[in-house]
Write a protein that holds these residues in place. Structure first.
Motif, short mmCIF file in Angstrom:
data_model
loop_
_atom_site.label_atom_id
_atom_site.label_comp_id
_atom_site.label_asym_id
_atom_site.label_seq_id
_atom_site.Cartn_x
_atom_site.Cartn_y
_atom_site.Cartn_z
N TRP A 71 36.70 109.26 100.02
CA TRP A 71 36.27 108.11 99.21
C TRP A 71 37.44 107.17 98.96
CZ3 TRP A 71 36.98 105.64 94.52
CH2 TRP A 71 35.93 104.87 94.03
N ASP A 72 38.60 107.71 98.66
CA ASP A 72 39.76 106.88 98.36
C ASP A 72 40.21 106.08 99.58
OD1 ASP A 72 40.25 109.58 99.18
OD2 ASP A 72 42.39 109.25 98.90
N ALA A 73 40.18 106.71 100.76
CA ALA A 73 40.56 105.99 101.97
C ALA A 73 39.57 104.88 102.28
CB ALA A 73 40.66 106.96 103.14
N LEU A 74 38.28 105.17 102.06
CA LEU A 74 37.26 104.14 102.31
C LEU A 74 37.39 103.01 101.29
CD1 LEU A 74 34.90 103.18 103.98
CD2 LEU A 74 33.38 104.57 102.54
N LEU A 75 37.69 103.35 100.03
CA LEU A 75 37.93 102.31 99.03
C LEU A 75 39.07 101.41 99.46
CD1 LEU A 75 37.56 100.97 96.24
CD2 LEU A 75 39.12 102.72 95.31
N ALA A 92 29.79 98.73 100.59
CA ALA A 92 29.36 100.03 101.10
C ALA A 92 30.42 101.09 100.79
CB ALA A 92 29.11 99.94 102.60
N LEU A 93 30.24 101.77 99.68
CA LEU A 93 31.17 102.80 99.21
C LEU A 93 30.35 103.97 98.69
CD1 LEU A 93 34.22 103.35 98.76
CD2 LEU A 93 33.94 102.38 96.46
N PRO A 94 29.81 104.81 99.57
CA PRO A 94 28.89 105.87 99.17
C PRO A 94 29.43 106.75 98.06
CG PRO A 94 28.92 105.66 101.56
CD PRO A 94 30.03 104.79 101.04
N THR A 95 28.60 106.97 97.05
CA THR A 95 29.01 107.69 95.85
C THR A 95 27.83 108.52 95.36
OG1 THR A 95 30.52 105.88 95.26
CG2 THR A 95 29.93 107.41 93.50
N ILE A 96 28.12 109.67 94.78
CA ILE A 96 27.09 110.54 94.22
C ILE A 96 27.06 110.36 92.70
CG2 ILE A 96 26.33 112.93 93.86
CD1 ILE A 96 26.09 112.03 96.76
N HIS A 97 25.89 109.99 92.18
CA HIS A 97 25.68 109.95 90.73
C HIS A 97 24.72 111.07 90.38
CE1 HIS A 97 24.73 107.38 86.90
NE2 HIS A 97 25.54 108.40 86.66
#
Length: 261
Positions: free
Chosen positions: A70-74, A172-177
């Motif tokens: 996630w951090d690399a994609l951010l 587009a930053l896929p995240t789980i809520h």
């Protein structure tokens, strides 16, 4: 780019089952700054702004999980954003576009769906779901401590930025809520809605992920009636919060976002 994850948490079990399990935190890639006992989200987050020094601040709910990579994609998404707006103020994985469309994608356990369209470029937004808000420290923004409680601050901070000539984006930053089901809007939400109507009357209407803030305020009553009528349907959509966030990420195809970065 220095990065800090900021969370206002009142429940260690939820925190440890979700956000703290994110590889970016569990493996020490970025520090987790916790705020406890604040009377509102604005107070908690302003304390964190003052207590941390990172260039990029990620304000995240404790029931959020940030998949591996996630951090690399951010970082990639922010480079893309800086190419079109080097003075950007805010970014997020889920927001409401200026055209009222929902920008994602994000998994929500409370409704059992991946929500939000996937933009091919950073999309300007008028509000965020507060689950994750990314702030560039150099933008000089602060949360309004006059806003009560734990709702609407995602819309408030975006409107503050926009009135200052700054911009907020989602991408587009896929995240789980991994959020629990909410049957209806409660009194604290109504209080925040009322405060926003009064504060931003000249900018209304504003659309949040949940409701339209209108000058008349009738949308509050409309939404509460709709919630009442759809309560059983929405409850059946929820998948609960017992699933491991890594499992939810795998179902979405988001076990490792590094390939996208």
């Amino acid at each position: 780019m220095s990065l800090a994850i900021i969370c206002a948490s009142h429940n260690d079990a939820i925190l440890n089952d979700n956000l703290a399990r994110s590889p970016i935190i569990a493996e020490g890639t970025a520090p987790l700054h916790l705020e406890r006992g604040a009377p509102s989200a604005a107070v908690a987050y302003n304390r964190a702004i003052d207590a941390t020094g990172a260039e990029i601040m990620v304000f995240a709910h404790h029931d959020v999980y940030l998949p591996r990579g996630w951090d690399a994609l951010l970082s990639r998404r922010l480079r893309e954003l800086e190419a079109v707006d080097p003075n950007w103020a805010l970014y997020g994985p889920f927001g409401v576009g200026l055209d009222a469309s929902h920008i994602g994608p994000v998994w929500s356990s409370s409704i059992g769906l991946i929500v939000g369209r996937v933009p091919t470029a950073p999309a300007k937004v008028q509000s965020y779901d507060e689950m994750v808000i990314v702030m560039r420290r150099a933008a000089g923004l602060r949360f309004d401590e006059a806003l009560p409680g734990w709702h609407m601050y995602g819309t408030d901070i975006v409107t503050t930025a926009r009135t200052a000539g700054l911009h907020a984006y989602a991408g587009a930053l896929p995240t789980i809520h991994n959020d629990r089901y909410h049957d209806h809007l409660r009194g604290d939400f109504v209080q925040a809605y009322t405060a926003m109507r009064q504060k931003w009357r000249a900018q209304l209407p504003l659309r949040t992920p949940i409701i339209k803030i209108s000058k008349s305020g009738l949308h509050l009553y409309k939404n509460r009636w709709q919630d009442y009528r759809s309560e059983t349907f929405r409850a059946n959509m929820s998948v609960g919060i017992s699933h491991a966030p890594e499992y939810l990420a795998s179902l979405c195809g988001w076990s490792d976002l590094s390939a996208s970065a």
